[in-house]
Design an enzyme around this catalytic site. Structure first.
Site, PDB file in Angstrom:
ATOM      1  N   ARG A 170      33.502  28.639  33.240  1.00 55.78           N
ATOM      2  CA  ARG A 170      34.644  29.481  33.586  1.00 55.78           C
ATOM      3  C   ARG A 170      34.208  30.841  34.126  1.00 55.78           C
ATOM      4  O   ARG A 170      35.007  31.567  34.693  1.00 55.78           O
ATOM      5  CB  ARG A 170      35.528  29.684  32.351  1.00 55.78           C
ATOM      6  CG  ARG A 170      36.114  28.384  31.826  1.00 55.78           C
ATOM      7  CD  ARG A 170      36.734  28.579  30.472  1.00 55.78           C
ATOM      8  NE  ARG A 170      37.958  29.344  30.547  1.00 55.78           N
ATOM      9  CZ  ARG A 170      39.167  28.813  30.655  1.00 55.78           C
ATOM     10  NH1 ARG A 170      39.311  27.516  30.692  1.00 55.78           N
ATOM     11  NH2 ARG A 170      40.238  29.574  30.712  1.00 55.78           N
ATOM     12  N   GLU A 215      31.322  31.737  48.835  1.00 54.70           N
ATOM     13  CA  GLU A 215      31.434  31.740  47.378  1.00 54.70           C
ATOM     14  C   GLU A 215      30.094  31.453  46.691  1.00 54.70           C
ATOM     15  O   GLU A 215      29.749  32.103  45.704  1.00 54.70           O
ATOM     16  CB  GLU A 215      32.462  30.664  47.019  1.00 54.70           C
ATOM     17  CG  GLU A 215      32.893  30.589  45.601  1.00 54.70           C
ATOM     18  CD  GLU A 215      33.993  29.542  45.411  1.00 54.70           C
ATOM     19  OE1 GLU A 215      34.120  28.615  46.236  1.00 54.70           O
ATOM     20  OE2 GLU A 215      34.713  29.658  44.416  1.00 54.70           O
ATOM     21  N   HIS A 244      40.941  36.116  71.241  1.00 56.88           N
ATOM     22  CA  HIS A 244      41.742  37.298  70.863  1.00 56.88           C
ATOM     23  C   HIS A 244      40.945  38.268  69.976  1.00 56.88           C
ATOM     24  O   HIS A 244      41.532  39.128  69.349  1.00 56.88           O
ATOM     25  CB  HIS A 244      43.022  36.852  70.153  1.00 56.88           C
ATOM     26  CG  HIS A 244      43.892  36.003  71.017  1.00 56.88           C
ATOM     27  ND1 HIS A 244      44.540  36.493  72.132  1.00 56.88           N
ATOM     28  CD2 HIS A 244      44.183  34.678  70.972  1.00 56.88           C
ATOM     29  CE1 HIS A 244      45.205  35.513  72.720  1.00 56.88           C
ATOM     30  NE2 HIS A 244      45.006  34.400  72.030  1.00 56.88           N
ATOM     31  N   LYS A 252      33.779  28.029  50.745  1.00 62.37           N
ATOM     32  CA  LYS A 252      32.694  27.413  49.966  1.00 62.37           C
ATOM     33  C   LYS A 252      31.376  28.124  50.253  1.00 62.37           C
ATOM     34  O   LYS A 252      30.617  28.440  49.339  1.00 62.37           O
ATOM     35  CB  LYS A 252      32.519  25.928  50.302  1.00 62.37           C
ATOM     36  CG  LYS A 252      33.509  24.959  49.740  1.00 62.37           C
ATOM     37  CD  LYS A 252      33.482  24.757  48.259  1.00 62.37           C
ATOM     38  CE  LYS A 252      34.399  25.718  47.564  1.00 62.37           C
ATOM     39  NZ  LYS A 252      35.773  25.381  47.498  1.00 62.37           N
ATOM     40  N   ASN A 269      41.624  36.675  25.059  1.00 62.40           N
ATOM     41  CA  ASN A 269      41.656  36.463  26.513  1.00 62.40           C
ATOM     42  C   ASN A 269      42.923  37.104  27.049  1.00 62.40           C
ATOM     43  O   ASN A 269      43.967  37.020  26.400  1.00 62.40           O
ATOM     44  CB  ASN A 269      41.726  34.965  26.847  1.00 62.40           C
ATOM     45  CG  ASN A 269      40.417  34.260  26.599  1.00 62.40           C
ATOM     46  OD1 ASN A 269      39.435  34.891  26.217  1.00 62.40           O
ATOM     47  ND2 ASN A 269      40.401  32.956  26.794  1.00 62.40           N
ATOM     48  N   GLY A 270      42.850  37.663  28.242  1.00 59.27           N
ATOM     49  CA  GLY A 270      44.059  38.263  28.834  1.00 59.27           C
ATOM     50  C   GLY A 270      43.903  39.765  28.959  1.00 59.27           C
ATOM     51  O   GLY A 270      42.798  40.311  28.827  1.00 59.27           O
ATOM     52  N   LYS A 290      36.041  30.443  36.867  1.00 63.83           N
ATOM     53  CA  LYS A 290      36.626  29.157  37.247  1.00 63.83           C
ATOM     54  C   LYS A 290      38.146  29.207  37.184  1.00 63.83           C
ATOM     55  O   LYS A 290      38.824  28.747  38.080  1.00 63.83           O
ATOM     56  CB  LYS A 290      36.090  28.065  36.314  1.00 63.83           C
ATOM     57  CG  LYS A 290      36.631  26.672  36.598  1.00 63.83           C
ATOM     58  CD  LYS A 290      36.158  26.179  37.949  1.00 63.83           C
ATOM     59  CE  LYS A 290      36.731  24.817  38.315  1.00 63.83           C
ATOM     60  NZ  LYS A 290      36.547  24.525  39.738  1.00 63.83           N
ATOM     61  N   CYS A 340      37.381  34.422  30.592  1.00 64.70           N
ATOM     62  CA  CYS A 340      36.962  34.429  29.189  1.00 64.70           C
ATOM     63  C   CYS A 340      37.232  33.096  28.499  1.00 64.70           C
ATOM     64  O   CYS A 340      38.175  32.394  28.820  1.00 64.70           O
ATOM     65  CB  CYS A 340      37.727  35.490  28.411  1.00 64.70           C
ATOM     66  SG  CYS A 340      37.729  37.089  29.178  1.00 64.70           S
ATOM     67  N   GLU A 347      38.423  26.418  54.294  1.00 64.91           N
ATOM     68  CA  GLU A 347      37.840  25.952  53.029  1.00 64.91           C
ATOM     69  C   GLU A 347      36.305  25.911  53.138  1.00 64.91           C
ATOM     70  O   GLU A 347      35.595  26.302  52.208  1.00 64.91           O
ATOM     71  CB  GLU A 347      38.423  24.573  52.681  1.00 64.91           C
ATOM     72  CG  GLU A 347      37.823  23.875  51.469  1.00 64.91           C
ATOM     73  CD  GLU A 347      37.926  24.664  50.172  1.00 64.91           C
ATOM     74  OE1 GLU A 347      38.618  25.695  50.115  1.00 64.91           O
ATOM     75  OE2 GLU A 347      37.268  24.262  49.202  1.00 64.91           O
ATOM     76  N   TRP A 354      34.659  37.974  30.330  1.00 64.95           N
ATOM     77  CA  TRP A 354      34.617  38.291  31.766  1.00 64.95           C
ATOM     78  C   TRP A 354      35.288  39.656  31.884  1.00 64.95           C
ATOM     79  O   TRP A 354      36.488  39.784  31.684  1.00 64.95           O
ATOM     80  CB  TRP A 354      35.381  37.210  32.533  1.00 64.95           C
ATOM     81  CG  TRP A 354      35.211  37.243  34.023  1.00 64.95           C
ATOM     82  CD1 TRP A 354      34.181  36.704  34.744  1.00 64.95           C
ATOM     83  CD2 TRP A 354      36.123  37.797  34.976  1.00 64.95           C
ATOM     84  NE1 TRP A 354      34.393  36.909  36.085  1.00 64.95           N
ATOM     85  CE2 TRP A 354      35.572  37.570  36.261  1.00 64.95           C
ATOM     86  CE3 TRP A 354      37.339  38.461  34.887  1.00 64.95           C
ATOM     87  CZ2 TRP A 354      36.193  37.987  37.429  1.00 64.95           C
ATOM     88  CZ3 TRP A 354      37.968  38.879  36.060  1.00 64.95           C
ATOM     89  CH2 TRP A 354      37.387  38.644  37.311  1.00 64.95           C
TER      90      TRP A 354
HETATM   91  O1  M6R Z   1      42.860  26.514  39.321  1.00 60.25           O
HETATM   92  P1  M6R Z   1      43.399  26.915  40.663  1.00 60.25           P
HETATM   93  O2  M6R Z   1      43.366  25.781  41.636  1.00 60.25           O
HETATM   94  O3  M6R Z   1      44.776  27.515  40.576  1.00 60.25           O
HETATM   95  O4  M6R Z   1      42.420  28.024  41.185  1.00 60.25           O
HETATM   96  C1  M6R Z   1      42.673  28.713  42.371  1.00 60.25           C
HETATM   97  C2  M6R Z   1      41.439  29.445  42.861  1.00 60.25           C
HETATM   98  O5  M6R Z   1      41.028  30.401  41.924  1.00 60.25           O
HETATM   99  C3  M6R Z   1      40.272  28.490  43.128  1.00 60.25           C
HETATM  100  O6  M6R Z   1      40.629  27.466  43.999  1.00 60.25           O
HETATM  101  C4  M6R Z   1      39.077  29.255  43.717  1.00 60.25           C
HETATM  102  O7  M6R Z   1      39.394  29.729  44.985  1.00 60.25           O
HETATM  103  C5  M6R Z   1      37.839  28.348  43.762  1.00 60.25           C
HETATM  104  N1  M6R Z   1      36.766  28.973  43.069  1.00 60.25           N
HETATM  105  C6  M6R Z   1      37.359  28.063  45.132  1.00 60.25           C
HETATM  106  O8  M6R Z   1      36.248  27.229  45.139  1.00 60.25           O
END
Ligand code: M6R
Length: 609
Positions: free
Chosen positions: A27, A489, A505, A486, A99-100, A604, A2, A482, A74
Site C-alpha cells: 500500500r 510511476e 498544436h 505506468k 489511518n485517515g 496503492k 497507511c 495509461e 504514509w
Molecule cells: O483503487 P483505485 O482504482 O481507485 O485507484 C486509483 C488510482 O490511485 C490508481 O489507479 C493509481 O493511479 C495507480 N497507482 C496507477 O498505476
C-alpha cells in the site's frame, strides 16, 4: 496508504502483527511500528523505513504479549520519522494507530495542551490518544471513552485503541477509512485490509461507517453510529492465502501482468449467455436500473480514469448513449449538470479511493437515476454504497502500479457497453461480436505477453532518457495515457501522452533525438491519420517506437522501431495494446533499479484526500 493490524490472543502476537504489516507493504508507507501489552505494561518499537527494519529490531528485542497493534505510516502530518511513526501513546497507558486525517486536530491539540497533555509528535493522530486518555477520566470503560472521543473528531479515521490497564481488549472505530474484523478461534483481529489477516483467519466482517467495536479474545461487539449494538455479516473470504506471495516472479507487478489471461477469463466467466452479456453481471436488479439509461457519467482516478476514458469512446460509438468522464477530485468540488436518466459509474481497483467515494456520495445527493461501481474489492465502501456493482474478480493486486485491474476494468466496461447498447438498440450481431471478442481476450493477451523478451531488449534504449512522449488516437489515446502513467510511476521518467492529432498544436516543439516517442497503432479506421502524425515526428528527427498490427505496414528503419502486436479486433485492441506498454515500463524500471512494486512517494490505495 497507511496499514493497520491489531490482535487480541492468548499467544504472543508481535509476529502476527509484523507479518500482517508485511502483507500491507504494497500500500506504500514510510515507517512502521508495533505496540503490545504484557503484564499490564505497554511496550513499543517503531522504525523509519521498511517493515524489515522493524522486524530486525524485534528480533534483537522481542516484544511479548497477547494484545497488540501495529501500523505502517504514509506521512500526511509531519515528516516521515520514528517520532511520527505509529503507534502513538498517551501517558504510557493508551496506544493508538490511525489511518485517515483528523481535520480539526489543531483545535483539539490546543484544548488538550490546555489540559496539560504534552505532544511529542507532529501528527494529527496524537490527539486521539490524549483524548481517549482524557475521556477515560470520566468514562466507565475504554469503549465509552473511545465513543466519546470519536464524537469530537472531524475528518476520516480507522483507528484502534488499547489501554495497558485493560489489557485484553481493543476498541476500534471506523469513519472514512476501512477496517475489517477477523474472527479466530479464541482470538480476534482487526486490520485495514483482510489480506493482512489471511494467515490467521478467513472469517471477516467489514465495519460500516460510524461503527465502533469492542474486541476481546472471546467476543466482538459492534455498535453503530447511534451507539446501538448491531450485527455485521461475517463472511468467509474468497481471497486466497497466497494472494500476497510473489511466487516465481521477481516482482508483484510482473506476476500481475502475467496473471491477466486468467483474470480476464475469470471476469468473463458466467456473465455471457447466448451471445449476450447478462444484465446480472452488474447485480441482481441491474436490468431494472439499466433499461432506461440515456447518459453515463463515469468518475475515477489514475489508471481507473484511463479505463473510463476508453469506455467513453465505446459507449458513445456503440451503445448510443452520451457519456462524460471526470477525475473524481475535480467532480467532487464543482457544480455539474445532471442529465435525465443518468447512470453514475465509479471505477476503482480498491473500492476505497477517498476522492471517488466522495464523488459517489455527492452523486447520490444530486439524484442520479442509479449508481454502479466497477470494483475489485467485494466488501469495499464503493461496492456497499452503490446500487449496482460489477465485481472484477481480478484477484489481489499488490503492485502499486495497476496492471491487471486496468485490463479487467476494460473488459467490464466493454460488457457494460454491450448491456446498455442492447437497451438502446445495439444490433444482435454487434452484441455477438463483443461476446466473441471477450471470449478470445485471454488467449490474445497470452500472445501479447510473448513480446516480453523483445520489449526487454528495447527497454535498454530508455535507460538514459529523461522524457518521453506517448501517442494514440481514438480509444488508443487513453491507452497512450495509461502507458505514460505506468512509465513515469515506476521508472520516474517524465512521460506525457497526447492524442496524436494534437501534436502540431504544441508538443511537436519537444521532438528531438533525446525524446523517445511511443506510438500505439492498431490497424483501425484512424490508422492513416496516425501515419501522417508519425511522419510529422519523423520529419523533425524524432526517434519512434511503434507498437503496430503487422498488417499496418510500418517498417523499422533508423528513425523507427516497429514492434508487431498480434492482430486483434477493435473491441479488444485497447486492452491488447496495453500489454506491451506495461512490459515496457516494467523493464525500463528494472534497468533503472527503482522499487518497482512500491515506487517512491506513492501508495496503492489512496484513502485520504
Ligand atoms: O483503487 P483505485 O482504482 O481507485 O485507484 C486509483 C488510482 O490511485 C490508481 O489507479 C493509481 O493511479 C495507480 N497507482 C496507477 O498505476
Amino acid at each position: 496508504m497507511c496499514g493497520i493490524v491489531g490482535a487480541v490472543a492468548q499467544r504472543d502476537v508481535a509476529e502476527i502483527l509484523v507479518e500482517g504489516l508485511r502483507r500491507l507493504e504494497y500500500r506504500g508507507y514510510d515507517s512502521a511500528g508495533v505496540a503490545v501489552i504484557n503484564n499490564n505494561e505497554l511496550s513499543r518499537t517503531r522504525r523509519l523505513g521498511k517493515v524489515q527494519e522493524l522486524a530486525k529490531a524485534l528480533e534483537s528485542n522481542p516484544l511479548n504479549g497477547g494484545t497488540g497493534i501495529a501500523h505502517t505510516r504514509w506521512a500526511t502530518h509531519g515528516e516521515p520519522s520514528e517520532r511520527n511513526a505509529h503507534p502513538h501513546q498517551s501517558q504510557g497507558d493508551i496506544a493508538v494507530v490511525h489511518n485517515g486525517i483528523i481535520e480539526n486536530h489543531q483545535k483539539l491539540r490546543e484544548t488538550l495542551q490546555g489540559l496539560g497533555y504534552e505532544f511529542v509528535s507532529d501528527t494529527d493522530t496524537e490527539v486521539i490518544c490524549h483524548l481517549v486518555h482524557h475521556e477515560l477520566k470520566t468514562s466507565d470503560s475504554l469503549l465509552t471513552a473511545v465513543q466519546a472521543t470519536v464524537k469530537q473528531l472531524e475528518g476520516a479515521y480507522g483507528t484502534v485503541v488499547i489501554d495497558r490497564r485493560d489489557s485484553e481488549r481493543m476498541i476500534v472505530a471506523r469513519s472514512g477509512s476501512p477496517l475489517v474484523i477477523g474472527y479466530g478461534l479464541g482470538e480476534n483481529f482487526v486490520a485495514s485490509d483482510q489480506l493482512a489477516l489471511l494467515p490467521v483467519t478467513r472469517s471477516f466482517a467489514f465495519l460500516e461507517e460510524g461503527d465502533v467495536a469492542e474486541i476481546t479474545r472471546r467476543e466482538v461487539k459492534i455498535f453503530d453510529v447511534e451507539g446501538t449494538q448491531v450485527e455485521r455479516e461475517v463472511k468467509e473470504s474468497e481471497v486466497t492465502h497466497d494472494a500476497g506471495d510473489k511466487g516465481e516472479y521477481r516482482h508483484y507487478m510482473l506476476k500481475e501482468i502475467y496473471e491477466q489471461p486468467m483474470a480476464l477469463a475469470r471476469t468473463i466467466e458466467g456473465r455471457i449467455a447466448n451471445q449476450q452479456v447478462l444484465d446480472s453481471a452488474f447485480g441482481v436488479n441491474a436490468e431494472q436500473f439499466l433499461k432506461d439509461i440515456k447518459h453515463v457519467q463515469i468518475i475515477a482516478c489514475g489508471t481507473s480514469y484511463h479505463a473510463a476514458m476508453t469506455a467513453r469512446y465505446w459507449l458513445e460509438d456503440w451503445a448510443g448513449v452520451s457519456c462524460n468522464v471526470e477525475i473524481a477530485s475535480e467532480f467532487r468540488y464543482r457544480k455539474s449538470h445532471l442529465f435525465p436518466n443518468s447512470l453514475l459509474v465509479t471505477i476503482s481497483q480498491s473500492g476505497e479511493t477517498a476522492d471517488t467515494l466522495a464523488a459517489l456520495r455527492l452523486a447520490k445527493e444530486m439524484g442520479y437515476k442509479a449508481t454502479m461501481t466497477i470494483c475489485n474489492a467485494p466488501g469495499s465502501s464503493l461496492v456497499r454504497e452503490s446500487d449496482m456493482s460489477y465485481l472484477m474478480k481480478a484477484g489481489a493486486e499488490i503492485g502499486v502500479a495497476s496492471t491487471k485491474a486496468f485490463t479487467v476494468q476494460l473488459a467490464g466496461l466493454l460488457m457494460l457497453t454491450a448491456v446498455i447498447g442492447r437497451h438502446n438498440g445495439m444490433s444482435e450481431q454487434m452484441q455477438a461480436d463483443i461476446c466473441t471478442s471477450l471470449a478470445s481476450m485471454p488467449a490474445k493477451v497470452e500472445q501479447a505477453l510473448s513480446l516480453d523478451d523483445e520489449i526487454a531488449a528495447l527497454a535498454e534504449d530508455f535507460a538514459d532518457k529523461h522524457h518521453s512522449l506517448f501517442l494514440g488516437r481514438g480509444d488508443q489515446y487513453p491507452i497512450a495515457m495509461e502507458g505514460a502513467l505506468k512509465l513515469k510511476e515506476i521508472s520516474y521518467i517524465h512521460a506525457e501522452a497526447y492524442a496524436s492529432g494534437e501534436l502540431k498544436h504544441g508538443p511537436l516543439a519537444l521532438i528531438d533525438a533525446d525524446m523517445p516517442v511511443i506510438v500505439v497503432a492498431p490497424n483501425n479506421e484512424l490508422l492513416e491519420k496516425l501515419k501522417s502524425n508519425v511522419e510529422e515526428v519523423r520529419a523533425r528527427g524524432g526517434l519512434m517506437y511503434v507498437f503496430a498490427d503487422k498488417d499496418a505496414e510500418f517498417a523499422s528503419d533508423d528513425t523507427m522501431k516497429v514492434i508487431p502486436v498480434p492482430h486483434c479486433d477493435d473491441f479488444m485492441a485497447p486492452l491488447i495494446y496495453t500489454i506491451p506498454l506495461q512490459l515496457l515500463s516494467y523493464h525500463v524500471a528494472l534497468i533503472k533499479g527503482t522499487d518497482v512494486d512500491q515506487p517512491r512517494n506513492l501508495a496503492k490505495s489512496v484513502t485520504v484526500e
